[in-house]
Scaffold this active site. Structure first.
Site, PDB file in Angstrom:
ATOM      1  N   CYS A 176       5.390  -7.843   7.349  1.00  0.00           N
ATOM      2  CA  CYS A 176       6.291  -7.360   8.393  1.00  0.00           C
ATOM      3  C   CYS A 176       6.551  -8.493   9.368  1.00  0.00           C
ATOM      4  CB  CYS A 176       5.672  -6.173   9.134  1.00  0.00           C
ATOM      5  SG  CYS A 176       6.785  -5.473  10.380  1.00  0.00           S
ATOM      6  N   ASN A 211      -7.010   1.973  14.891  1.00  0.00           N
ATOM      7  CA  ASN A 211      -7.927   1.555  13.828  1.00  0.00           C
ATOM      8  C   ASN A 211      -8.178   0.076  14.046  1.00  0.00           C
ATOM      9  OD1 ASN A 211      -8.298   3.821  11.990  1.00  0.00           O
ATOM     10  ND2 ASN A 211      -6.094   3.644  11.689  1.00  0.00           N
ATOM     11  N   GLU A 247       0.824  -1.207   0.000  1.00  0.00           N
ATOM     12  CA  GLU A 247       0.000   0.000   0.000  1.00  0.00           C
ATOM     13  C   GLU A 247       0.859   1.258   0.000  1.00  0.00           C
ATOM     14  OE1 GLU A 247      -3.304  -2.161   2.853  1.00  0.00           O
ATOM     15  OE2 GLU A 247      -2.501  -0.220   3.436  1.00  0.00           O
ATOM     16  N   GLY A 251       5.424  -2.625   6.762  1.00  0.00           N
ATOM     17  CA  GLY A 251       6.804  -3.054   6.974  1.00  0.00           C
ATOM     18  C   GLY A 251       7.574  -2.205   7.963  1.00  0.00           C
ATOM     19  N   GLU A 252       8.736  -2.713   8.328  1.00  0.00           N
ATOM     20  CA  GLU A 252       9.596  -2.048   9.305  1.00  0.00           C
ATOM     21  C   GLU A 252      10.835  -1.503   8.562  1.00  0.00           C
ATOM     22  OE1 GLU A 252       9.846  -0.892  12.405  1.00  0.00           O
ATOM     23  OE2 GLU A 252      11.903  -0.448  11.817  1.00  0.00           O
ATOM     24  N   SER A 256       9.544   5.817  10.514  1.00  0.00           N
ATOM     25  CA  SER A 256       8.903   5.311  11.730  1.00  0.00           C
ATOM     26  C   SER A 256       9.398   3.896  11.995  1.00  0.00           C
ATOM     27  CB  SER A 256       7.382   5.313  11.537  1.00  0.00           C
ATOM     28  OG  SER A 256       6.738   4.771  12.668  1.00  0.00           O
ATOM     29  N   SER A 315       7.722   3.962  17.547  1.00  0.00           N
ATOM     30  CA  SER A 315       6.403   3.481  17.979  1.00  0.00           C
ATOM     31  C   SER A 315       6.549   2.865  19.365  1.00  0.00           C
ATOM     32  CB  SER A 315       5.885   2.441  16.983  1.00  0.00           C
ATOM     33  OG  SER A 315       5.755   3.030  15.716  1.00  0.00           O
ATOM     34  N   LEU A 316       5.968   3.512  20.350  1.00  0.00           N
ATOM     35  CA  LEU A 316       6.220   3.128  21.738  1.00  0.00           C
ATOM     36  C   LEU A 316       5.111   2.220  22.279  1.00  0.00           C
ATOM     37  CD1 LEU A 316       8.450   3.776  23.769  1.00  0.00           C
ATOM     38  CD2 LEU A 316       7.138   5.778  24.485  1.00  0.00           C
ATOM     39  N   HIS A 317       3.920   2.740  22.367  1.00  0.00           N
ATOM     40  CA  HIS A 317       2.690   2.002  22.718  1.00  0.00           C
ATOM     41  C   HIS A 317       2.608   1.465  24.137  1.00  0.00           C
ATOM     42  CE1 HIS A 317       2.162   2.388  18.495  1.00  0.00           C
ATOM     43  NE2 HIS A 317       2.909   1.365  18.162  1.00  0.00           N
ATOM     44  N   CYS A 352       3.377  -6.862  15.647  1.00  0.00           N
ATOM     45  CA  CYS A 352       2.600  -6.058  16.609  1.00  0.00           C
ATOM     46  C   CYS A 352       1.137  -6.538  16.536  1.00  0.00           C
ATOM     47  CB  CYS A 352       2.688  -4.576  16.279  1.00  0.00           C
ATOM     48  SG  CYS A 352       4.393  -4.002  16.239  1.00  0.00           S
ATOM     49  N   CYS A 383      -2.319   0.867   8.404  1.00  0.00           N
ATOM     50  CA  CYS A 383      -1.340   0.203   7.566  1.00  0.00           C
ATOM     51  C   CYS A 383      -1.722  -1.260   7.357  1.00  0.00           C
ATOM     52  CB  CYS A 383       0.026   0.394   8.216  1.00  0.00           C
ATOM     53  SG  CYS A 383       0.905  -1.023   8.769  1.00  0.00           S
ATOM     54  N   CYS A 431      -1.734  -4.665  14.506  1.00  0.00           N
ATOM     55  CA  CYS A 431      -1.421  -4.161  13.171  1.00  0.00           C
ATOM     56  C   CYS A 431      -1.773  -5.196  12.100  1.00  0.00           C
ATOM     57  CB  CYS A 431       0.059  -3.805  13.116  1.00  0.00           C
ATOM     58  SG  CYS A 431       0.658  -3.477  11.447  1.00  0.00           S
ATOM     59  N   CYS A 446       2.798   8.219   2.039  1.00  0.00           N
ATOM     60  CA  CYS A 446       3.129   7.237   3.066  1.00  0.00           C
ATOM     61  C   CYS A 446       3.557   5.958   2.337  1.00  0.00           C
ATOM     62  CB  CYS A 446       1.902   7.001   3.944  1.00  0.00           C
ATOM     63  SG  CYS A 446       2.170   5.738   5.189  1.00  0.00           S
TER      64      CYS A 446
END
Ligand code: SAH
Ligand code: SF4
Length: 347
Positions: free
Chosen positions: A112, A294, A92, A163-164, A195, A218-220, A116, A337, A119, A105
């Site tokens: 990935c 989301n 995407e 992806g990372e 990111s 990305s902490l979360h 997570c 994503c 995701c 983006c």
């Protein structure tokens, strides 16, 4: 031998590949790709004979993925493309904006490996890294779209698609060198954000190499256990190591770090956790982006309410940590994503 992908070469590399010819020809070819945005190379007749002969005598290609699907937001300013790569994989790319200033983006991997839990991309697992050409091609695609409808130029890039990015470090960095080259696309390095889920060696390398881009982490979760429950790679690179690499990054580069916090109702949206975030970020030049979750098919969590998002932000404000609650713009284009691909049932 694999053909040379013109979307994947820096200008100096192209000049080396075309050694023996005047550098004028490499520059001409490069500008055809990055300025004229030619989507294929079926030998533009206006090339000079030496360049035409070189193109005929050498195996070259130009990565240009096929658009498998496009979804437009209701307001018309956000477009999400599902791009099909040469081997059938789909990724995407999102183009969003306001008049005159657009952001793309980009995806950096098909799938990935980081897993997570909330995701859609992580839920689908890892297939492969994108090539440099496949990353650059997403930018070229967006530039062509913008040129076609004459609404303005691409100004910002965020590597927040599938992806990372720091798991595909070399291809990502070469792609960014290419799109920021003033002789080509000329995107501003300070308008590019990478990111990461927290790949510690990658964060250290970005700092050591003095890469001129913005970093978002990305902490979360603000404790080892809370974070590991959402972000499994936290077991490999624990929170304390991640924060040490962030301190090293800000000290070495003088830049602040953006911290991403996906707000999940009842999970990480409490006032207590906001206080822990403030504690964790003490002394680090930081900006926190609060993003309501989301919902995805593979995760039961729901978005934090507006009032808890504001409550969270209030604590950060009291602690003098700047933050933004990101609007859920483009939710109607399957915003998160990996969600368009998941919905399309594509791999
Ligand atoms: N792999 C990188 C970049 C891609 S993900 C990273 O994790 O940072 C980009 C951002 O989207 C990350 O902050 C990620 O946590 C967030 N994200 C992923 N899925 C989401 C979802 N369903 N809702 C809200 N944010 C999500
Ligand atoms: Fe990968 Fe980022 Fe999704 Fe985590 S949030 S699974 S790192 S794309």
């Amino acid at each position: 031998m694999r053909p040379l992908d013109l979307a994947a070469v820096t200008l100096p590399r192209l000049e080396r590949e075309m050694a023996g010819l005047s550098p004028v020809h490499a520059r001409r070819l490069w500008q055809t790709v990055h300025r004229e945005l030619t989507p294929e190379l079926s030998g533009p007749a206006h090339f000079q004979p030496p360049l035409r002969r070189w193109l005929e005598g050498n195996a070259v290609a130009l990565t240009a993925p096929e658009v498998a699907r496009v979804i437009r937001s209701e307001d018309g300013w956000t477009r999400k493309f599902l791009l099909r790569l040469a081997d059938g994989q789909t990724v995407e790319t999102v183009l969003m904006g306001y008049p005159g200033r657009f952001t793309a983006c980009l995806s950096t991997q098909a799938g990935c490996a980081m897993g997570c839990v909330f995701c859609a991309t992580g839920q689908a697992g890892f297939t492969r890294h994108l090539t440099t050409g496949e990353i650059v091609a997403q930018v070229l695609h967006c530039q062509r779209e913008l040129r076609r409808d004459g609404r303005g130029r691409l100004r910002n890039l965020v590597l927040m698609g599938m992806g990372e990015p720091l798991h595909n470090y070399d291809n990502v960095m070469t792609a960014l060198e290419i799109v920021t080259d003033p002789r080509g696309g000329n995107l501003g390095p300070s308008r590019i954000s990478i990111s990461t889920v927290g790949v510690v060696p990658g964060i250290r390398r970005l700092a050591e190499e003095r890469r001129p881009y913005n970093l978002a982490v990305s902490l979360h979760g603000a404790s080892e256990a809370d974070r590991a429950a959402l972000v499994p790679v936290s077991q490999r690179w624990p929170l304390h190591e991640l924060m040490a690499s962030c301190r090293h990054y800000t000290a070495t580069t003088g830049r602040k770090i953006f911290f991403e916090w996906t707000l999940i109702a009842g999970e990480n949206d409490t006032v207590d956790q906001a206080r822990q975030v403030a504690e964790l970020l003490r002394g680090i030049p930081a900006h926190v982006n609060l993003i309501p979750l989301n919902p995805t098919a593979g995760y039961a969590g729901t978005a934090a309410s507006e009032s808890s998002a504001h409550g969270f932000q209030r604590i950060l404000r009291e602690e003098k940590i700047p933050s933004t609650i990101r609007q859920r713009r483009g939710l109607d284009v399957a915003a998160g994503c990996g969600q368009l691909r998941a919905r399309a049932g594509e791999s």
